[in-house]
Design an enzyme around this catalytic site. Structure first.
Site, PDB file in Angstrom:
ATOM      1  CB  SER A 149      73.167  86.654  68.545  1.00 42.24           C
ATOM      2  OG  SER A 149      74.641  87.348  68.147  1.00 42.24           O
ATOM      3  CG  HIS A 191      78.347  85.321  70.836  1.00 37.46           C
ATOM      4  ND1 HIS A 191      78.302  84.029  70.000  1.00 37.46           N
ATOM      5  CD2 HIS A 191      77.329  86.520  70.364  1.00 37.46           C
ATOM      6  CE1 HIS A 191      77.489  84.525  68.959  1.00 37.46           C
ATOM      7  NE2 HIS A 191      76.691  86.055  69.552  1.00 37.46           N
ATOM      8  CD  GLU A 218      79.449  80.891  70.159  1.00 34.39           C
ATOM      9  OE1 GLU A 218      79.596  79.997  69.987  1.00 34.39           O
ATOM     10  OE2 GLU A 218      79.962  82.321  70.575  1.00 34.39           O
TER      11      GLU A 218
END
Length: 306
Positions: A149, A191, A218
């Site tokens: 992330s 994401h 993801e």
């Protein structure tokens, strides 16, 4: 081109660590790490020279819930028989200068950046001895740097730190700054599929067509070796946005807040085992076979595009 001896693993977020997360923890941490489905965490361990015997340092700087995140990483690595796992709760630049922390990253085999806010990573580590040590070890040693992330978004020289997905192709909406600089010539968004971020990656590439846009889904990541060969790992998709052949764009002519037009932007899609050569700008599609639910194997000799 200076070829780094280390390996870089960037992950799109929400990877299942395999540990038991309670409902309350799941609510507190909606993007909690989901590592096991396609063995991303296992792959990080396997790429380390000492594998299960590796010393791992988890950096939770980007997170607003660092203690919870750190505990989950320790549990997850423990399930893979990796027990030498420590957590660095670095919250400011003074912490980043701590001599004990500097000694620990000098001895580590793997450093893992957690998710959260990538701007915290660049603001706290930018220009520090801490970051310099990581870069030197990545260049000169068999050393693994991984990030999920925010940790992935900050890995490159250029970094997206702001921009609403539904207004991304509007001039001025996407904000870009300098990242941690482990890899040049790319910009990373995370994401990606789940949050519909294709527009903001297109905008980022249109502002500088010489960089390759990487959109990580993801539970999906890239293993980057020798600084240029990228292999898709995990269960999802990776979108590559290549702006080198853009014919025209109005991005420099329109007013702030106006829509942007781009002609001839190229897009590639990668999935598990596929490779992309950043030097040759070439996608190599590999055939995989599903052997059981959530498990795929590469079929040798199955390059579909060379």
């Amino acid at each position: 081109m200076i070829v780094p001896k280390g390996k870089l693993i960037i992950i799109g977020g929400a990877v299942d660590m395999g540990s038991n997360v309670t409902l309350q923890e799941h609510i507190l941490q909606p993007d909690y790490i989901k590592f096991f489905e396609q063995g991303i965490l296992r792959r990080i361990i396997n790429e380390s020279a000492k594998q299960e015997g590796s010393q791992i340092e988890v950096i939770t700087t980007a997170s607003q819930i660092p203690e919870l995140v750190g505990e989950e990483y320790i549990k997850a690595f423990g399930q893979l028989n990796v027990t030498n796992v420590n957590v660095l709760h670095i919250r400011n630049r003074e912490d980043a200068a701590n001599r004990d922390y500097l000694d620990r990253i000098r001895k580590a085999d793997v450093v893992m950046f957690s998710g959260g806010d990538q701007l915290r990573l660049t603001a706290i580590f930018g220009g520090t001895e801490f970051l310099q040590i990581l870069k030197q070890r990545y260049q000169k040693e068999n050393f693994v740097i991984a990030g999920t992330s925010a940790g992935a978004a900050a890995a490159s020289t250029h970094m997206i730190y702001r921009g609403q997905s539904n207004a991304a192709l509007v001039k001025g909406e996407v904000q870009i700054t300098a990242g941690l600089g482990f890899i040049d010539s790319v910009i990373v968004d995370t994401h990606f599929v789940q949050r519909g971020r294709i527009g903001r990656l297109m905008y980022a590439v249109a502002t500088n067509p010489g960089i390759l846009g990487i959109g990580l889904g993801e539970d999906t990541g890239l293993l980057i070796t020798e600084g240029y060969m990228m292999e898709a790992i995990g269960s999802g998709l990776i979108i590559l946005v290549d702006g080198r052949n853009i014919v025209s764009t109005n991005i420099y002519d329109v007013e702030l807040g106006s829509p942007v037009s781009i002609e001839n932007l190229k897009v590639h899609v990668m999935s598990i085992f596929d490779k992309y050569d950043l030097v040759q700008h070439r996608l190599i599609i590999k055939k995989s076979m599903k052997v059981e639910e959530g498990t795929f194997i590469h079929v040798p000799g199955s390059n579909l595009l060379q």
